[in-house]
Design an enzyme around this catalytic site. Structure first.
Site, short mmCIF file in Angstrom:
data_model
loop_
_atom_site.label_atom_id
_atom_site.label_comp_id
_atom_site.label_asym_id
_atom_site.label_seq_id
_atom_site.Cartn_x
_atom_site.Cartn_y
_atom_site.Cartn_z
N LYS A 109 0.84 -1.20 0.00
CA LYS A 109 0.00 0.00 0.00
C LYS A 109 0.88 1.24 0.00
O LYS A 109 1.89 1.31 0.69
CB LYS A 109 -0.90 0.02 1.24
CG LYS A 109 -2.14 -0.84 1.12
CD LYS A 109 -3.07 -0.58 2.29
CE LYS A 109 -4.42 -1.26 2.08
NZ LYS A 109 -5.36 -0.97 3.17
N GLU A 145 -21.40 -6.53 6.02
CA GLU A 145 -22.51 -5.85 6.69
C GLU A 145 -23.62 -6.82 7.08
O GLU A 145 -24.23 -6.66 8.16
CB GLU A 145 -23.08 -4.75 5.78
CG GLU A 145 -22.16 -3.57 5.58
CD GLU A 145 -21.16 -3.77 4.45
OE1 GLU A 145 -20.36 -2.85 4.19
OE2 GLU A 145 -21.17 -4.86 3.82
N ARG A 172 -26.69 -2.76 2.03
CA ARG A 172 -26.21 -4.11 1.74
C ARG A 172 -26.76 -5.14 2.72
O ARG A 172 -26.64 -6.35 2.49
CB ARG A 172 -24.68 -4.12 1.75
CG ARG A 172 -24.05 -3.28 0.66
CD ARG A 172 -22.62 -2.87 0.98
NE ARG A 172 -21.72 -3.97 1.20
CZ ARG A 172 -20.94 -4.53 0.28
NH1 ARG A 172 -20.96 -4.07 -0.96
NH2 ARG A 172 -20.14 -5.52 0.57
#
Length: 609
Positions: free
Chosen positions: A267, A352, A380
């Site tokens: 990253k 979720e 979601r």
């Protein structure tokens, strides 16, 4: 940009130019940074090996697709990234024919690639879907649903797994490292194919032994999960080694079956300050390139911080209070709770549905769960809200962050629909704080609820209002200003601050009501107000259809008061809201207090009701 004839050195130079362009632009505009810097070589190799003009390039979430935008005719427009009227921070087919699908939520890419592969087969075309997905997105169940089918139907799809933290299944020792390197080459793939052909002709006993040996080899390689799902596995591959990536991509392209290429990246690659796992470099505001320090330091406390502080106070005094978030511990403020009470607050990653259902079980066991999820992401888990929370009327609390316009993230992230999609569900209570003091009251009230409830609050700060907070009581509104007027401004949540600012711009008196609850409504007070105020103006950062104005109109109709009152609602029209600076977006929608005041003045210049 056609890079098919570039040498490796030229490709590496291009990667450096792309990184610099991304860094310069994001430092000025804000946006996603660490993941997109880490994905540059992955995307450059995609464009080198595959044909973006015909092969579907599918980016999961697509926050890492900046290099793709720069390679597809948007280099000169890139400085408008995430600006109002500029290019999106996500893939968007209306912006470019090279963007295959709209994306902003995670874990959709492999399903899209599977559907595209089915269509390509039916159309008898020579194309291959290529999906780029991060390891974080692999935590959502939809990924495994898609891989399960893809491994069964065996259609050609190339999945590039960008692993920028750790392997999905941690490799074990030197043997695994060696095997992983070997698996990335042509020799291993040919050997596996030949071995499969040989096994088909061996006697039953020998076949059993050979298969057991093959299975034991998989146990010490990272690819076991994908192999068992029916996908070919290549990797791990150094995600910053263009030669290795091109070799692996080319091999996968030739295999004509579903293949997952496991790449490992860093990253923030190329910007040392952001290299590694630093959550705050995932999405950033404007910053100084040299120091990494943010340029816009706003001292005002945001609503998320207010919520976190209120919940922390509550959790200190009640050990039954627990909480969860789905991959947004900092964004929802739950990170502070996880530090203070690591055994009672969890980040379940991008899941979720699981977040909601697991907390429903905790509620049944006598705990008081607070589920902190952005408005756009709670969509979601809508079935879980209905099926697992509301049918049994379990006392779970939904703390809905990022309600309303969120700005530069645009259509996929605007928190417009939570009132509309939750108001229809039986056993659900909906309310909203207007400022910091009422946020504390909202958290305390939610703690007392014995059935499902949800409260919403905006990204950033509330508009300040001068009214004293009162303890919340179920279904009770708060009349902040009672005026000798026919006009009543009705605010809900952050809409109260907008209504108050609008009221100050008018040249006549109005009443001001904080609705507090949209379900249930304060019908007794509203009936009294309908007898006095004949013009109601509604302020709520939410969709008009099914929203606060709709709830009020239903109330008036149900009580035969609809002829006594006209309702004008300043909620969002039936359209998706574009990206850009929040104030500019609101101005384009006519929702600034100055604009609303002019609309009300114009309305009052007409014949009285």
């Amino acid at each position: 940009m056609n890079i098919k004839n570039y040498t490796i050195d030229e490709l590496n130079n291009l990667c450096a130019e792309i990184r610099q362009k991304i860094l310069e632009t994001v430092s000025k505009n804000g946006g996603h940074l660490s993941s997109t810097l880490g994905s540059v070589e992955l995307i450059v190799a995609m464009h080198y090996v595959f044909d973006v003009s015909k092969d579907p390039f599918i980016f999961d979430v697509s926050h890492q697709a900046y290099a793709h935008k720069l390679l597809t005719d948007r280099w000169d427009k890139f400085d408008t990234l995430r600006q109002f009227g500029g290019i999106s921070g996500y893939t968007k087919p209306s912006e470019s024919p090279y963007d295959y699908f709209v994306a902003g939520h995670s874990s959709t890419s492999i399903s899209l690639a599977t559907g595209a592969a089915k269509a390509i087969k039916l159309k008898n075309e020579s194309r291959i879907p290529v999906a780029l997905i991060g390891d974080g997105s692999m935590s959502a169940g939809m990924v495994y649903e898609a891989m399960n089918e893809l491994g069964d139907i065996k259609l050609p799809v190339v999945i590039i797994l960008n692993d920028n933290e750790m392997s999905i299944a941690k490799p074990i020792g030197a043997i695994s490292n060696y095997l992983s390197q070997v698996m990335a080459g042509n020799f291993y793939q040919k050997l596996k194919k030949q071995t499969k052909q040989i096994l088909e002709h061996l006697p039953e006993g020998a076949t059993y032994i050979a298969k057991r040996f093959d299975e034991s080899m998989k146990l010490i390689t990272p690819g076991i999960l994908f192999e068992e799902l029916g996908l070919e596995y290549i990797g791990p591959v150094d995600g910053h080694d263009l030669e290795a990536l091109i070799e692996a991509y080319t091999l996968a392209k030739k295999m004509a079956k579903p293949v997952i290429i496991h790449t490992q990246t860093i990253k923030g690659k190329g910007y040392q300050i952001a290299e590694g796992y630093y959550e705050h470099w995932h999405g950033v505001g404007k910053f100084d390139i040299n120091s990494g320090e943010p340029l816009n330091k706003n001292g005002a406390k945001n609503a998320t911080k207010m919520f976190a502080e209120a919940l922390l106070d509550l959790a200190k005094n009640d050990e039954k209070v627990v909480g969860v978030t789905a991959a947004m511990p900092s964004g929802t403020g739950i990170k502070d709770l996880m530090k203070a009470f690591p055994e009672r607050f969890w980040d379940v990653a991008i899941a979720e549905q699981h977040a909601v259902t697991s907390m429903c079980a905790m509620a049944k066991e006598g705990f008081k769960p607070f589920i902190a999820i952005y408005s756009t992401f709670l969509q979601r888990a809508y079935d879980q809200v209905i099926h697992d929370a509301c049918i049994m009327a379990l006392p779970v609390v939904f703390a809905i962050d990022r309600a309303g316009i969120v700005g530069e993230d645009g259509e996929t992230h605007q928190g417009a629909f939570d009132i509309s999609y939750l108001r229809t569900v039986p056993n659900m209570t909906l309310f909203a704080p207007r400022d910091e003091a009422t946020m504390h009251e909202a958290v305390k009230f939610a703690h007392t609820m014995q059935t499902p409830c949800a409260f919403r609050y905006p990204r950033g700060t509330f508009r300040p209002v001068p009214f004293k907070a009162k303890p919340m009581a179920l279904g009770k509104a708060d009349l902040l200003v009672d005026a000798d007027s026919e006009t009543l401004l009705i605010g809900y949540g952050a809409g109260v601050g907008r209504a108050y600012e609008t009221m100050k711009l008018l040249d006549f008196e109005t009443g001001l009501l904080d609705l507090v609850f949209v379900k249930p409504l304060d019908e007794k007070l509203l009936t009294q107000l309908a007898a006095k105020y004949s013009r109601w103006y509604v302020f709520s950062d939410s969709a008009k259809m099914g929203g606060v104005g709709s709830a009020l109109c239903e109330f008036l109709e149900r009580n035969n008061l609809h002829e006594a009152v006209t309702v004008t609602t300043f909620e969002y029209e039936d359209a998706f809201i574009p990206h850009g600076n929040t104030k500019l977006v609101e101005e384009s929608l006519g929702l600034l207090p100055e604009q609303l005041a002019e609309k009300i003045k114009a309305d009052h210049s007409k014949e009285p009701v």
